[in-house]
Design a protein around this motif. Structure first.
Motif, PDB file in Angstrom:
ATOM      1  N   ALA A 190      -2.311  -0.674  -3.886  1.00 38.71           N
ATOM      2  CA  ALA A 190      -3.267   0.429  -3.776  1.00 38.71           C
ATOM      3  C   ALA A 190      -2.557   1.713  -3.383  1.00 38.71           C
ATOM      4  O   ALA A 190      -1.571   1.688  -2.656  1.00 38.71           O
ATOM      5  CB  ALA A 190      -4.333   0.104  -2.737  1.00 38.71           C
ATOM      6  N   LEU A 191      -3.087   2.818  -3.861  1.00 42.51           N
ATOM      7  CA  LEU A 191      -2.664   4.146  -3.444  1.00 42.51           C
ATOM      8  C   LEU A 191      -3.656   4.589  -2.376  1.00 42.51           C
ATOM      9  O   LEU A 191      -4.870   4.560  -2.595  1.00 42.51           O
ATOM     10  CB  LEU A 191      -2.692   5.118  -4.628  1.00 42.51           C
ATOM     11  N   VAL A 192      -3.138   4.967  -1.202  1.00 45.63           N
ATOM     12  CA  VAL A 192      -3.996   5.340  -0.080  1.00 45.63           C
ATOM     13  C   VAL A 192      -3.789   6.815   0.239  1.00 45.63           C
ATOM     14  O   VAL A 192      -2.678   7.236   0.562  1.00 45.63           O
ATOM     15  CB  VAL A 192      -3.689   4.483   1.166  1.00 45.63           C
ATOM     16  N   LEU A 193      -4.863   7.581   0.116  1.00 39.60           N
ATOM     17  CA  LEU A 193      -4.860   9.006   0.452  1.00 39.60           C
ATOM     18  C   LEU A 193      -6.002   9.259   1.428  1.00 39.60           C
ATOM     19  O   LEU A 193      -6.882   8.415   1.588  1.00 39.60           O
ATOM     20  CB  LEU A 193      -5.069   9.852  -0.806  1.00 39.60           C
ATOM     21  N   ALA A 194      -6.000  10.401   2.067  1.00 36.15           N
ATOM     22  CA  ALA A 194      -7.108  10.768   2.947  1.00 36.15           C
ATOM     23  C   ALA A 194      -7.551  12.181   2.617  1.00 36.15           C
ATOM     24  O   ALA A 194      -6.742  13.045   2.308  1.00 36.15           O
ATOM     25  CB  ALA A 194      -6.685  10.668   4.419  1.00 36.15           C
ATOM     26  N   ALA A 195      -8.841  12.382   2.692  1.00 36.94           N
ATOM     27  CA  ALA A 195      -9.421  13.701   2.457  1.00 36.94           C
ATOM     28  C   ALA A 195      -9.352  14.517   3.744  1.00 36.94           C
ATOM     29  O   ALA A 195      -9.249  13.959   4.835  1.00 36.94           O
ATOM     30  CB  ALA A 195     -10.876  13.566   2.012  1.00 36.94           C
ATOM     31  N   GLY A 196      -9.412  15.820   3.604  1.00 34.74           N
ATOM     32  CA  GLY A 196      -9.506  16.691   4.769  1.00 34.74           C
ATOM     33  C   GLY A 196     -10.929  16.665   5.304  1.00 34.74           C
ATOM     34  O   GLY A 196     -11.843  16.180   4.643  1.00 34.74           O
ATOM     35  N   PHE A 219       0.861  -1.179   0.000  1.00 35.81           N
ATOM     36  CA  PHE A 219       0.000   0.000   0.000  1.00 35.81           C
ATOM     37  C   PHE A 219       0.899   1.232   0.000  1.00 35.81           C
ATOM     38  O   PHE A 219       1.774   1.356   0.853  1.00 35.81           O
ATOM     39  CB  PHE A 219      -0.900   0.006   1.235  1.00 35.81           C
ATOM     40  N   LEU A 220       0.689   2.134  -0.942  1.00 32.17           N
ATOM     41  CA  LEU A 220       1.489   3.354  -1.059  1.00 32.17           C
ATOM     42  C   LEU A 220       0.782   4.503  -0.352  1.00 32.17           C
ATOM     43  O   LEU A 220      -0.378   4.801  -0.638  1.00 32.17           O
ATOM     44  CB  LEU A 220       1.717   3.712  -2.524  1.00 32.17           C
ATOM     45  N   VAL A 221       1.523   5.149   0.580  1.00 38.69           N
ATOM     46  CA  VAL A 221       1.010   6.301   1.309  1.00 38.69           C
ATOM     47  C   VAL A 221       1.952   7.474   1.065  1.00 38.69           C
ATOM     48  O   VAL A 221       3.171   7.335   1.179  1.00 38.69           O
ATOM     49  CB  VAL A 221       0.923   6.016   2.826  1.00 38.69           C
ATOM     50  N   ILE A 222       1.382   8.623   0.749  1.00 36.43           N
ATOM     51  CA  ILE A 222       2.152   9.847   0.575  1.00 36.43           C
ATOM     52  C   ILE A 222       2.142  10.557   1.932  1.00 36.43           C
ATOM     53  O   ILE A 222       1.075  10.842   2.468  1.00 36.43           O
ATOM     54  CB  ILE A 222       1.529  10.763  -0.503  1.00 36.43           C
ATOM     55  N   ALA A 249      -3.517  -6.949   8.075  1.00 32.84           N
ATOM     56  CA  ALA A 249      -4.631  -7.869   7.824  1.00 32.84           C
ATOM     57  C   ALA A 249      -4.383  -8.793   6.640  1.00 32.84           C
ATOM     58  O   ALA A 249      -4.849  -9.939   6.632  1.00 32.84           O
ATOM     59  CB  ALA A 249      -5.922  -7.079   7.604  1.00 32.84           C
ATOM     60  N   VAL A 250      -3.634  -8.324   5.635  1.00 29.99           N
ATOM     61  CA  VAL A 250      -3.424  -9.141   4.431  1.00 29.99           C
ATOM     62  C   VAL A 250      -1.973  -9.602   4.295  1.00 29.99           C
ATOM     63  O   VAL A 250      -1.584 -10.090   3.241  1.00 29.99           O
ATOM     64  CB  VAL A 250      -3.862  -8.388   3.149  1.00 29.99           C
ATOM     65  N   ASP A 251      -1.205  -9.464   5.367  1.00 31.57           N
ATOM     66  CA  ASP A 251       0.221  -9.799   5.365  1.00 31.57           C
ATOM     67  C   ASP A 251       0.940  -9.088   4.221  1.00 31.57           C
ATOM     68  O   ASP A 251       1.700  -9.679   3.470  1.00 31.57           O
ATOM     69  CB  ASP A 251       0.433 -11.316   5.285  1.00 31.57           C
ATOM     70  N   GLY A 252       0.665  -7.805   4.110  1.00 27.93           N
ATOM     71  CA  GLY A 252       1.248  -6.989   3.058  1.00 27.93           C
ATOM     72  C   GLY A 252       2.323  -6.059   3.593  1.00 27.93           C
ATOM     73  O   GLY A 252       2.866  -6.259   4.680  1.00 27.93           O
ATOM     74  N   ALA A 253       2.614  -5.037   2.812  1.00 29.18           N
ATOM     75  CA  ALA A 253       3.656  -4.080   3.155  1.00 29.18           C
ATOM     76  C   ALA A 253       3.139  -2.668   2.912  1.00 29.18           C
ATOM     77  O   ALA A 253       2.127  -2.469   2.242  1.00 29.18           O
ATOM     78  CB  ALA A 253       4.896  -4.330   2.296  1.00 29.18           C
ATOM     79  N   VAL A 254       3.865  -1.709   3.466  1.00 27.02           N
ATOM     80  CA  VAL A 254       3.532  -0.301   3.256  1.00 27.02           C
ATOM     81  C   VAL A 254       4.742   0.393   2.654  1.00 27.02           C
ATOM     82  O   VAL A 254       5.868   0.190   3.107  1.00 27.02           O
ATOM     83  CB  VAL A 254       3.133   0.392   4.581  1.00 27.02           C
TER      84      VAL A 254
END
Length: 149
Positions: free
Chosen positions: A105-111, A4-7, A27-32
């Motif tokens: 996945a690209l993970v972003l958050a809204a204000g 999962f990519l986080v900016i 949860a999915v044994d993934g990486a960040v």
């Protein structure tokens, strides 16, 4: 392995995106993957002054990325892949996704009251992304994020 990519930056939105990504990775044994962006300087100063300004911006981005990595490690036990890149955000993110096909996945958050330029751009252009886009609602609390992940 799914990643999962986080900016990351110093905003509350980045914290929310990082928390969501870290919980999903567990949860999915993934990486960040943590990507810190350094905006290119829009002015020219004398060589040594310009170099100092650019280095300070890069150092700040590295500090933010390292802090985010420490938070993620403490909360999830997972050490993220950290990258700091200089350039215009949308272009750098697109290139990063092309270079890292393991990003799931690209993970972003809204204000809380509005969306930032990256959320606006990628939500409008989600069909051109090589992976899904997750946008965490701005009003979500840490408890909300934990509940849905």
């Amino acid at each position: 392995m799914r990643a999962f990519l986080v900016i990351v930056d110093e905003t509350e939105e980045a914290h929310k995106a990082l928390r969501w990504a870290s919980r999903r990775a567990v949860a999915v044994d993934g990486a960040v993957h943590v990507l810190a962006l350094v905006q290119p300087q829009n002015f020219s100063a004398f060589g040594s002054v310009q170099a100092t300004i650019e280095q300070e911006a890069r150092d700040r981005a590295e500090a933010v990325a390292s802090s985010a990595a420490g938070t993620l490690l403490a909360e999830s036990g997972k050490m993220p892949q950290i990258t700091v890149k200089v350039g215009e955000g949308r272009k750098v993110i697109k290139e990063y996704l092309e270079e890292h096909p393991e990003v799931h996945a690209l993970v972003l958050a809204a204000g809380e009251n509005s969306s930032g330029p990256l959320v606006m751009h990628f939500s409008e252009n989600a069909s051109s992304l090589p992976c899904p886009l997750f946008i965490i609602p701005g009003h979500f609390t840490d408890e909300d994020i934990d509940r849905v992940t």
